[in-house]
Design an enzyme around this catalytic site. Structure first.
Site, short mmCIF file in Angstrom:
data_model
loop_
_atom_site.label_atom_id
_atom_site.label_comp_id
_atom_site.label_asym_id
_atom_site.label_seq_id
_atom_site.Cartn_x
_atom_site.Cartn_y
_atom_site.Cartn_z
N GLU A 53 0.80 -1.22 0.00
CA GLU A 53 0.00 0.00 0.00
C GLU A 53 0.83 1.27 0.00
OE1 GLU A 53 -1.70 2.76 1.83
OE2 GLU A 53 -2.85 2.34 0.06
N HIS A 114 -1.41 0.83 6.97
CA HIS A 114 -1.92 1.62 5.85
C HIS A 114 -0.80 2.59 5.46
CE1 HIS A 114 -6.03 3.43 4.39
NE2 HIS A 114 -5.17 3.31 3.42
N HIS A 133 -4.93 0.01 11.50
CA HIS A 133 -6.38 -0.11 11.71
C HIS A 133 -6.71 -1.39 12.48
CE1 HIS A 133 -7.06 3.24 8.99
NE2 HIS A 133 -6.48 2.60 7.99
N ASN A 167 -5.86 7.73 6.65
CA ASN A 167 -5.35 7.06 5.47
C ASN A 167 -3.81 7.16 5.45
OD1 ASN A 167 -4.53 6.74 2.60
ND2 ASN A 167 -6.72 6.44 2.32
N ASN A 223 -6.40 11.62 0.75
CA ASN A 223 -5.73 10.32 0.80
C ASN A 223 -4.23 10.51 1.04
OD1 ASN A 223 -4.76 7.65 -0.03
ND2 ASN A 223 -6.82 7.32 -0.78
N ASP A 268 -3.76 8.19 -5.41
CA ASP A 268 -3.85 7.63 -4.07
C ASP A 268 -2.71 8.18 -3.23
OD1 ASP A 268 -3.92 5.91 -1.86
OD2 ASP A 268 -5.03 4.44 -3.02
N ASN A 269 -1.55 7.54 -3.33
CA ASN A 269 -0.46 8.01 -2.49
C ASN A 269 0.54 8.84 -3.30
OD1 ASN A 269 -1.66 6.65 -0.45
ND2 ASN A 269 -0.42 4.82 -0.71
C1 LIG Z 1 -1.99 4.24 -0.46
O1 LIG Z 1 -3.15 3.91 -1.16
C2 LIG Z 1 -4.07 3.04 -0.50
C3 LIG Z 1 -5.22 2.70 -1.37
O2 LIG Z 1 -6.28 3.59 -1.18
C4 LIG Z 1 -4.54 3.73 0.71
O3 LIG Z 1 -5.47 2.90 1.36
C5 LIG Z 1 -3.36 4.06 1.57
O4 LIG Z 1 -3.74 4.79 2.62
C6 LIG Z 1 -2.31 4.83 0.83
N1 LIG Z 1 -1.11 4.96 1.62
C7 LIG Z 1 -0.57 6.10 1.80
C8 LIG Z 1 0.65 6.13 2.61
O5 LIG Z 1 -1.02 7.12 1.32
CA LIG Z 2 -3.65 6.20 0.40
#
Ligand SMILES: *[C@@H]1O[C@H](CO)[C@@H](O)[C@H](O)[C@H]1NC(C)=O
Ligand SMILES: [Ca+2]
Ligand SMILES: *[C@@H]1O[C@H](CO)[C@@H](O)[C@H](O)[C@H]1NC(C)=O
Ligand SMILES: *[C@@H]1O[C@H](CO)[C@@H](O)[C@H](O)[C@H]1NC(C)=O
Ligand SMILES: [Ca+2]
Length: 354
Positions: A53, A114, A133, A167, A223, A268-269
């Site tokens: 992730e 995460h 989580h 997140n 995110n 996303d990241n």
């Molecule tokens: C990376 O992407 C995943 C998918 O949504 C997300 O759940 C996660 O929090 C992200 N990790 C970071 C470090 O942003």
């Molecule tokens: Ca993310």
């Protein structure tokens, strides 16, 4: 008369919900297919099959990878296995991933990692902050990295009433970090409503032992978060709005928005290329395929590079794109000395030369 009103209201509500669902179908790129883009010499990382992730890389080239996220609504191929943190040495010719041992009073069975963020203290000690989580709640775990022993020592669990649906985090000082809250609601049905009504109730939080506050709000789903190399700017991926927000950081930790870069894909990241300052974004080209997983037609992957971030015209280019035949559900990409390491929500990890 009363029935007529009731019927009219019912009809209007159904029409409204129908329109929102149609709108949602467009918004989540239901019909988008991916044109392949592939750098040279790509290979999958042995030993990573069930998610990667988030990735953060030390200046020395050691990469931390969080793996095994269980997240409501997203696929997971190993629901009974606790999450892990992998370490890879990107200086090696063919880097291999090894699981980091975890010690200290910490419940490894409930580990559900995460977002992650490295913090290097003034005395050069390396700490890894991990969004966790356990039982689907949100905590931030602080680990000390022991390089010789290849292990993590658990030091502390941070909980706070505002640390909900966290997140990602980016750590800027000892126990000082920004964290994203990706949804306002925690109940699955209410999250669904939040999505179809396109409420912008997600936010960025600043946490320190002395003060915890919301520093930026109004996002559809905040995110990935990271900072520029000079730590003056904060970059945030609003995954549901398909955009990246460039924000200025102030001395009191408040953030003000400078600009929004629209992408057309679900970022996303985010990471920053230490050599150039470019933003790298791991993206989901088609969110429908991500949420309704079909092995015959899996979700693809897409990695974007955003150059000249602070200029009038940032340039967005595609570094990698695949329809899911190689890499599914990319979430993050990180570069180190001309190589790129890409991670996914629940799938493998890919390493290529740029
Ligand atoms: C990376 O992407 C995943 C998918 O949504 C997300 O759940 C996660 O929090 C992200 N990790 C970071 C470090 O942003
Ligand atoms: Ca993310
Ligand atoms: C991934 O999950 C599958 C299914 O639980 C398991 O058989 C496999 O060993 C896991 N692989 C790794 C590398 O953890
Ligand atoms: C994905 O692309 C590969 C080759 O690029 C192709 O063979 C495969 O059929 C495609 N898969 C889907 C589901 O479109
Ligand atoms: Ca991160």
């Amino acid at each position: 008369m009363g029935r007529l009103v009731a019927l009219t209201l019912l009809g209007a509500s159904l029409a409204f919900i129908g329109a929102r669902l149609l709108d949602l179908r467009e918004r989540i790129n239901t019909f988008r297919e991916v044109e392949p883009v592939e750098p040279q010499n790509c290979h999958l990382i042995e030993g990573i099959e069930n998610g990667s992730e988030d990735i953060d890389i030390l200046p020395s080239g050691l990469a931390f990878i969080s793996s095994g996220l269980k997240y409501p609504g997203l696929p997971n191929f190993a629901p009974d296995e606790p999450g892990k943190i992998f370490l890879m040495d990107l200086n090696e010719q063919n880097p291999r991933a090894q699981v980091l041992k975890i010690s200290g009073g910490f419940d490894k069975e409930l580990f559900n990692p995460h977002g992650i963020s490295i913090f290097i203290d003034k005395d050069h000690t390396v700490y890894l902050y991990v969004v966790n989580h356990p039982h689907m709640k949100s905590t931030v775990e602080i680990f000390k990295f022991e390089e010789q022993e290849r292990s993590l020592i658990h030091l502390k669990t941070i909980k706070h009433e505002l640390l909900v649906s966290v997140n990602d985090i980016v750590v800027l000082g000892p126990e000082q970090f920004y964290a994203t809250r990706d949804h306002y609601f925690t109940n699955f049905f209410l999250i669904f409503l939040e999505i179809i009504l396109d409420l912008h109730w997600s936010y960025v939080l600043f946490y320190s032992p002395k003060e915890v506050k919301v520093v930026a709000e109004g996002f559809a789903s905040a995110n990935g978060i990271t900072v520029s190399s000079d730590q003056k700017y904060v970059y945030l991926a609003d995954v549901a709005a398909k955009s990246i927000h460039i924000m200025e950081k102030h001395d009191n930790w408040d953030l003000t928005q400078l600009k929004v870069i629209q992408l057309g894909t679900f970022a996303d990241n985010l990471t920053v290329d230490p050599a150039t300052g470019d933003i790298l974004a791991g993206c989901h080209p088609n969110a429908m395929k991500l949420f309704f997983y079909n092995p015959e037609d899996p979700p693809g992957s897409e990695v974007l590079r955003i150059q000249h971030v602070l200029s009038e015209k940032p340039r967005v280019s595609t570094l990698y794109a695949n329809n899911g035949s190689v890499l599914q559900g990319s979430t993050v990409a990180s570069v180190y000395q001309g190589k790129i390491l890409m991670g996914t929500v629940f799938h493998k990890a890919l390493y290529c030369e740029l």
